[in-house]
Design a protein around this motif. Structure first.
Motif, PDB file in Angstrom:
ATOM      1  N   LEU A  38       0.827  -1.208   0.000  1.00  0.00           N
ATOM      2  CA  LEU A  38       0.000   0.000   0.000  1.00  0.00           C
ATOM      3  C   LEU A  38       0.862   1.260   0.000  1.00  0.00           C
ATOM      4  O   LEU A  38       0.532   2.251  -0.656  1.00  0.00           O
ATOM      5  CB  LEU A  38      -0.938  -0.008   1.204  1.00  0.00           C
ATOM      6  N   ILE A  95       0.642   4.199  -2.841  1.00  0.00           N
ATOM      7  CA  ILE A  95       0.397   5.615  -2.521  1.00  0.00           C
ATOM      8  C   ILE A  95       1.506   6.487  -3.095  1.00  0.00           C
ATOM      9  O   ILE A  95       1.247   7.512  -3.736  1.00  0.00           O
ATOM     10  CB  ILE A  95       0.295   5.810  -1.001  1.00  0.00           C
ATOM     11  N   GLU A 121      -8.267   4.474  -5.520  1.00  0.00           N
ATOM     12  CA  GLU A 121      -7.046   5.282  -5.590  1.00  0.00           C
ATOM     13  C   GLU A 121      -6.576   5.495  -4.147  1.00  0.00           C
ATOM     14  O   GLU A 121      -7.210   6.224  -3.388  1.00  0.00           O
ATOM     15  CB  GLU A 121      -7.334   6.624  -6.269  1.00  0.00           C
ATOM     16  N   PRO A 122      -5.505   4.839  -3.725  1.00  0.00           N
ATOM     17  CA  PRO A 122      -5.034   4.960  -2.333  1.00  0.00           C
ATOM     18  C   PRO A 122      -4.387   6.317  -2.088  1.00  0.00           C
ATOM     19  O   PRO A 122      -3.526   6.752  -2.858  1.00  0.00           O
ATOM     20  CB  PRO A 122      -4.012   3.825  -2.205  1.00  0.00           C
ATOM     21  N   LEU A 149      -2.278   6.445   4.475  1.00  0.00           N
ATOM     22  CA  LEU A 149      -2.384   5.453   5.540  1.00  0.00           C
ATOM     23  C   LEU A 149      -2.605   6.165   6.863  1.00  0.00           C
ATOM     24  O   LEU A 149      -1.986   7.190   7.139  1.00  0.00           O
ATOM     25  CB  LEU A 149      -1.118   4.598   5.606  1.00  0.00           C
ATOM     26  N   LEU A 178      -6.839   2.803   5.536  1.00  0.00           N
ATOM     27  CA  LEU A 178      -6.409   3.406   4.284  1.00  0.00           C
ATOM     28  C   LEU A 178      -7.481   4.379   3.802  1.00  0.00           C
ATOM     29  O   LEU A 178      -8.619   3.989   3.539  1.00  0.00           O
ATOM     30  CB  LEU A 178      -6.182   2.321   3.225  1.00  0.00           C
ATOM     31  N   LYS A 179      -7.106   5.665   3.698  1.00  0.00           N
ATOM     32  CA  LYS A 179      -7.999   6.651   3.112  1.00  0.00           C
ATOM     33  C   LYS A 179      -7.834   6.597   1.599  1.00  0.00           C
ATOM     34  O   LYS A 179      -6.702   6.529   1.097  1.00  0.00           O
ATOM     35  CB  LYS A 179      -7.660   8.057   3.628  1.00  0.00           C
ATOM     36  N   SER A 180      -8.954   6.666   0.887  1.00  0.00           N
ATOM     37  CA  SER A 180      -8.872   6.457  -0.547  1.00  0.00           C
ATOM     38  C   SER A 180     -10.059   7.081  -1.270  1.00  0.00           C
ATOM     39  O   SER A 180     -11.002   7.581  -0.641  1.00  0.00           O
ATOM     40  CB  SER A 180      -8.846   4.957  -0.842  1.00  0.00           C
ATOM     41  N   CYS A 204     -12.836   5.644  -3.781  1.00  0.00           N
ATOM     42  CA  CYS A 204     -13.367   4.402  -4.331  1.00  0.00           C
ATOM     43  C   CYS A 204     -13.954   4.686  -5.712  1.00  0.00           C
ATOM     44  O   CYS A 204     -14.868   5.509  -5.853  1.00  0.00           O
ATOM     45  CB  CYS A 204     -14.436   3.825  -3.391  1.00  0.00           C
ATOM     46  N   THR A 216     -12.842   4.999   3.617  1.00  0.00           N
ATOM     47  CA  THR A 216     -11.754   4.554   4.499  1.00  0.00           C
ATOM     48  C   THR A 216     -11.900   3.058   4.735  1.00  0.00           C
ATOM     49  O   THR A 216     -12.982   2.586   5.088  1.00  0.00           O
ATOM     50  CB  THR A 216     -11.803   5.307   5.834  1.00  0.00           C
ATOM     51  N   LEU A 236      -7.200  -2.072   7.202  1.00  0.00           N
ATOM     52  CA  LEU A 236      -6.228  -2.906   6.514  1.00  0.00           C
ATOM     53  C   LEU A 236      -6.434  -4.396   6.773  1.00  0.00           C
ATOM     54  O   LEU A 236      -6.237  -5.219   5.874  1.00  0.00           O
ATOM     55  CB  LEU A 236      -4.802  -2.510   6.918  1.00  0.00           C
ATOM     56  N   VAL A 247      -4.542  -7.883  -2.188  1.00  0.00           N
ATOM     57  CA  VAL A 247      -4.268  -6.547  -2.739  1.00  0.00           C
ATOM     58  C   VAL A 247      -3.388  -6.667  -3.986  1.00  0.00           C
ATOM     59  O   VAL A 247      -2.358  -7.346  -3.971  1.00  0.00           O
ATOM     60  CB  VAL A 247      -3.582  -5.658  -1.690  1.00  0.00           C
TER      61      VAL A 247
END
Length: 300
Positions: free
Chosen positions: A132, A136, A159-160, A163, A172-174, A176, A184, A187, A193
């Motif tokens: 991850l 990022i 799209e990561p 962390l 993990l904030k992302s 979608c 969020t 993990l 992954v």
């Protein structure tokens, strides 16, 4: 090439204190005569380098000499070294060499005071963390299987962005791509992954930089537990001091507010016979029901 070699000589002397001309020549792959010329050049440039003959002699810098071209304060130097030290946890390439060089340049010998390891005891597997981190940093889209708190499995492509460590767990904030919204993910619930070759340009919005996790909302319950003295190690590991009352018989009463869901029932049951729910009554009844259902499994 000479400038690089001169810098390497100064760095080596800062790190090793005293070296012979032969040692420097072997390290830098030049002749001893070249080393002597380099030492003379450094001396003319104002670097306090000197040579001692005889046993135990060699080339040295004056004690307490530090390269003073940096604009960093002593506090800032310590902060940089500490930050670099924590990069060891994600196996960042060549970080040990960088730390060693900067430690020598800043004249710091006690920078190695922190060690962080994300793996479980007895294991060096850091799971998907390094994967991850790479996604990022390289802004690559990833996909994975995700299991919700209800055990529902979905396939996500995201799209990561960042962390986050929050309350004993990593998130993990992302963004979608299927939901077209920021999400969020925990993990430990992310499986299989895979990093794609797709590069994204999105950045984490400023309003989400310091935002905490936004998982499914639950009703909260004020929980009071009585815990046996033999689980004292868990009491002090898992609860805040102001949540704990120690009784005269050595047992503990813990008052804590938790979201009410299957996790909290399982958490109470993880103490086995060493925990008793004092209140609320409906949670006590649910735990009793879970225990009775478990017992039935062994009576079949």
């Amino acid at each position: 090439m000479q400038i690089n070699r001169l810098f390497e000589i100064v760095y080596s002397l800062l790190n090793k204190k005293t070296l012979t001309a032969k040692e420097l020549s072997e390290r830098l792959e030049v002749s001893v005569r070249t080393i002597y010329r380099d030492i003379e050049t450094l001396s003319c440039a104002g670097i306090p380098v000197y040579m001692r003959k005889g046993k135990g002699g060699g080339i040295s810098l004056l004690e307490n000499f530090v390269l003073n071209k940096t604009v960093l304060s002593d506090t800032e130097q310590n902060e940089i070294l500490t930050a670099l030290q924590t990069l060891n946890v994600i196996n960042y390439p060549n970080v040990d060499l960088v730390i060693s060089k900067l430690g020598a340049l800043f004249n710091k010998s006690n920078y190695n005071w922190i060690d962080v390891d994300f793996s479980h005891w007895g294991s060096k597997d850091q799971g998907s963390f390094n994967l991850l981190k790479t996604a990022i940093v390289k802004t690559r889209v990833i996909s994975f299987d995700y299991f919700s708190s209800y055990g529902e499995k979905t396939i996500r492509t995201i799209e990561p962005l960042q962390l986050l460590f929050k309350d004993k767990a990593w998130y993990l904030k992302s963004f979608c791509l299927s939901k077209q919204a920021h999400r969020t993910f925990k993990l430990t619930r992310m499986k299989n992954v895979v990093i794609s070759e797709i590069v994204f340009k999105r950045k984490l919005p400023l309003e989400l930089v310091n935002e905490t996790t936004r998982e499914i909302k639950y009703n909260e319950s004020n929980l009071k537990l009585r815990l046996n003295p033999c689980v004292a190690y868990r009491v002090y590991d898992e609860f805040d001091e102001n949540e704990i009352v120690k009784n005269a018989d050595g047992s503990f009463e813990v008052s804590v507010t938790y979201p009410e869901n299957e996790w909290v029932y399982g958490y109470i049951l993880s103490f086995g016979s060493f925990a008793e729910v004092i209140e609320p009554k409906h949670i006590k009844d649910i735990v009793i029901e879970r225990l009775e259902e478990t017992l039935k499994q062994y009576k079949k």
